[in-house]
Design a protein around this motif. Structure first.
Motif, PDB file in Angstrom:
ATOM      1  N   THR A 228       0.836  -1.187   0.000  1.00  0.00           N
ATOM      2  CA  THR A 228       0.000   0.000   0.000  1.00  0.00           C
ATOM      3  C   THR A 228       0.876   1.243   0.000  1.00  0.00           C
ATOM      4  O   THR A 228       2.101   1.155  -0.117  1.00  0.00           O
ATOM      5  CB  THR A 228      -0.959  -0.016   1.213  1.00  0.00           C
ATOM      6  OG1 THR A 228      -1.985   0.957   1.007  1.00  0.00           O
ATOM      7  CG2 THR A 228      -0.233   0.226   2.523  1.00  0.00           C
ATOM      8  N   LEU A 229       0.254   2.380   0.136  1.00  0.00           N
ATOM      9  CA  LEU A 229       0.941   3.668   0.207  1.00  0.00           C
ATOM     10  C   LEU A 229       0.545   4.359   1.507  1.00  0.00           C
ATOM     11  O   LEU A 229      -0.492   4.048   2.088  1.00  0.00           O
ATOM     12  CB  LEU A 229       0.544   4.554  -0.978  1.00  0.00           C
ATOM     13  CG  LEU A 229       0.832   3.992  -2.366  1.00  0.00           C
ATOM     14  CD1 LEU A 229       0.171   4.854  -3.430  1.00  0.00           C
ATOM     15  CD2 LEU A 229       2.327   3.913  -2.596  1.00  0.00           C
ATOM     16  N   THR A 230       1.341   5.313   1.940  1.00  0.00           N
ATOM     17  CA  THR A 230       0.997   6.047   3.152  1.00  0.00           C
ATOM     18  C   THR A 230      -0.250   6.899   2.931  1.00  0.00           C
ATOM     19  O   THR A 230      -0.958   7.205   3.878  1.00  0.00           O
ATOM     20  CB  THR A 230       2.155   6.934   3.629  1.00  0.00           C
ATOM     21  OG1 THR A 230       2.539   7.810   2.575  1.00  0.00           O
ATOM     22  CG2 THR A 230       3.342   6.084   4.073  1.00  0.00           C
ATOM     23  N   ALA A 231      -0.525   7.276   1.682  1.00  0.00           N
ATOM     24  CA  ALA A 231      -1.727   8.038   1.336  1.00  0.00           C
ATOM     25  C   ALA A 231      -2.279   7.493   0.024  1.00  0.00           C
ATOM     26  O   ALA A 231      -1.543   7.395  -0.953  1.00  0.00           O
ATOM     27  CB  ALA A 231      -1.396   9.513   1.199  1.00  0.00           C
TER      28      ALA A 231
ATOM     29  N   VAL B  77      -2.844  -2.306  -2.820  1.00  0.00           N
ATOM     30  CA  VAL B  77      -4.114  -2.468  -2.108  1.00  0.00           C
ATOM     31  C   VAL B  77      -4.273  -1.313  -1.114  1.00  0.00           C
ATOM     32  O   VAL B  77      -3.297  -0.725  -0.681  1.00  0.00           O
ATOM     33  CB  VAL B  77      -4.188  -3.831  -1.378  1.00  0.00           C
ATOM     34  CG1 VAL B  77      -4.132  -4.980  -2.379  1.00  0.00           C
ATOM     35  CG2 VAL B  77      -3.091  -3.973  -0.348  1.00  0.00           C
ATOM     36  N   PHE B  78      -5.517  -1.046  -0.750  1.00  0.00           N
ATOM     37  CA  PHE B  78      -5.771   0.036   0.204  1.00  0.00           C
ATOM     38  C   PHE B  78      -6.671  -0.422   1.343  1.00  0.00           C
ATOM     39  O   PHE B  78      -7.230   0.401   2.067  1.00  0.00           O
ATOM     40  CB  PHE B  78      -6.358   1.253  -0.518  1.00  0.00           C
ATOM     41  CG  PHE B  78      -5.391   1.814  -1.517  1.00  0.00           C
ATOM     42  CD1 PHE B  78      -4.308   2.571  -1.097  1.00  0.00           C
ATOM     43  CD2 PHE B  78      -5.539   1.565  -2.873  1.00  0.00           C
ATOM     44  CE1 PHE B  78      -3.388   3.074  -2.011  1.00  0.00           C
ATOM     45  CE2 PHE B  78      -4.627   2.067  -3.787  1.00  0.00           C
ATOM     46  CZ  PHE B  78      -3.550   2.823  -3.346  1.00  0.00           C
ATOM     47  N   ASP B  79      -6.808  -1.731   1.490  1.00  0.00           N
ATOM     48  CA  ASP B  79      -7.593  -2.281   2.581  1.00  0.00           C
ATOM     49  C   ASP B  79      -6.767  -3.333   3.292  1.00  0.00           C
ATOM     50  O   ASP B  79      -6.378  -4.318   2.643  1.00  0.00           O
ATOM     51  CB  ASP B  79      -8.896  -2.888   2.045  1.00  0.00           C
ATOM     52  CG  ASP B  79      -9.846  -3.299   3.155  1.00  0.00           C
ATOM     53  OD1 ASP B  79      -9.797  -2.663   4.226  1.00  0.00           O
ATOM     54  OD2 ASP B  79     -10.621  -4.247   2.945  1.00  0.00           O
ATOM     55  N   PRO B  80      -6.425  -3.131   4.531  1.00  0.00           N
ATOM     56  CA  PRO B  80      -6.850  -2.008   5.363  1.00  0.00           C
ATOM     57  C   PRO B  80      -6.052  -0.755   5.025  1.00  0.00           C
ATOM     58  O   PRO B  80      -4.929  -0.840   4.545  1.00  0.00           O
ATOM     59  CB  PRO B  80      -6.525  -2.492   6.786  1.00  0.00           C
ATOM     60  CG  PRO B  80      -5.354  -3.403   6.609  1.00  0.00           C
ATOM     61  CD  PRO B  80      -5.562  -4.072   5.278  1.00  0.00           C
ATOM     62  N   PRO B  81      -6.628   0.410   5.296  1.00  0.00           N
ATOM     63  CA  PRO B  81      -5.895   1.648   5.054  1.00  0.00           C
ATOM     64  C   PRO B  81      -4.658   1.703   5.951  1.00  0.00           C
ATOM     65  O   PRO B  81      -4.706   1.307   7.108  1.00  0.00           O
ATOM     66  CB  PRO B  81      -6.890   2.755   5.445  1.00  0.00           C
ATOM     67  CG  PRO B  81      -8.222   2.093   5.505  1.00  0.00           C
ATOM     68  CD  PRO B  81      -7.978   0.652   5.798  1.00  0.00           C
ATOM     69  N   TRP B  82      -3.550   2.215   5.398  1.00  0.00           N
ATOM     70  CA  TRP B  82      -2.323   2.330   6.168  1.00  0.00           C
ATOM     71  C   TRP B  82      -2.500   3.382   7.262  1.00  0.00           C
ATOM     72  O   TRP B  82      -3.185   4.392   7.074  1.00  0.00           O
ATOM     73  CB  TRP B  82      -1.167   2.740   5.258  1.00  0.00           C
ATOM     74  CG  TRP B  82       0.131   2.879   5.991  1.00  0.00           C
ATOM     75  CD1 TRP B  82       1.025   1.894   6.264  1.00  0.00           C
ATOM     76  CD2 TRP B  82       0.669   4.073   6.575  1.00  0.00           C
ATOM     77  NE1 TRP B  82       2.092   2.393   6.973  1.00  0.00           N
ATOM     78  CE2 TRP B  82       1.892   3.729   7.186  1.00  0.00           C
ATOM     79  CE3 TRP B  82       0.231   5.390   6.658  1.00  0.00           C
ATOM     80  CZ2 TRP B  82       2.688   4.660   7.854  1.00  0.00           C
ATOM     81  CZ3 TRP B  82       1.013   6.316   7.325  1.00  0.00           C
ATOM     82  CH2 TRP B  82       2.231   5.942   7.910  1.00  0.00           C
TER      83      TRP B  82
END
Length: 182
Positions: free
Chosen positions: A128-131, A162-167
């Motif tokens: 994922t990414l930090t944002a 992926v963005f789930d879960p959000p970082w």
């Protein structure tokens, strides 16, 4: 301006990526920049009021040697060694704005390594990414894929954003939190 930034003048034209948009732009020879981060195999530069990322393959444009990834695979790599090599390699990939590797930041959610019939390995990485809106995602995916494939024991790699879960900050290692003073 931070006095710890190393000033450099571009020796030749170079293509860079704006941080955090990921938009490519050209810097002309003679442009003054300041190195804010030289970790892994890329450089983050402060130039003309903005941060940009210079690929290590273009290090000569700022008078620096091309960084070499310190991780190499042998021809006799087993699954355990391959797993260690991949994780070591991931630790050479850095967020362009934060001086911490993507593993310590908690950006790698899953790393699955499977042997193939050829004796090599297939790797699937979910990260994922930090944002979520950060435009550097494609650049980080490409860096991870290129570095892992360069190990020599990898047949195929798939890197999925992926963005789930959000970082969130709680996903960082304790060492990363200490480095950032959190």
């Amino acid at each position: 301006m931070n006095s710890s930034r190393e000033p450099v003048r571009l020796l030749r034209q170079a293509t860079v990526e704006r941080v955090p948009s990921g938009e490519r732009m050209e810097l002309a020879a003679g442009t003054l920049a300041h190195i804010t981060q030289a970790l892994g195999t890329t450089f983050t530069l402060y130039v003309e009021g903005q941060l940009v990322r210079l690929q290590g393959t273009d290090a000569d444009a700022i008078g620096k040697p091309v960084p070499v990834s310190p991780v190499l695979a042998s021809a006799t790599t087993n699954l355990h060694e391959a797993r260690d090599l991949v994780w070591q390699t991931l630790k050479t990939c850095y967020d362009p704005e934060i001086p911490i590797d993507i593993v310590e930041l908690g950006l790698v959610y899953r790393c699955d390594i499977q042997p193939t019939a050829s004796g090599l390995f297939n790797v699937t990485i979910e990260m994922t990414l930090t944002a979520p809106g950060c435009g550097m995602g494609e650049s980080l995916i490409n860096e991870v894929a290129d570095k892992v494939l360069a190990l020599g024991c990898i047949e195929e790699i798939k890197v999925v954003m992926v963005f789930d879960p959000p970082w969130n900050r709680a996903m960082m290692s304790e060492a990363a939190q200490l480095t950032l003073g959190l």
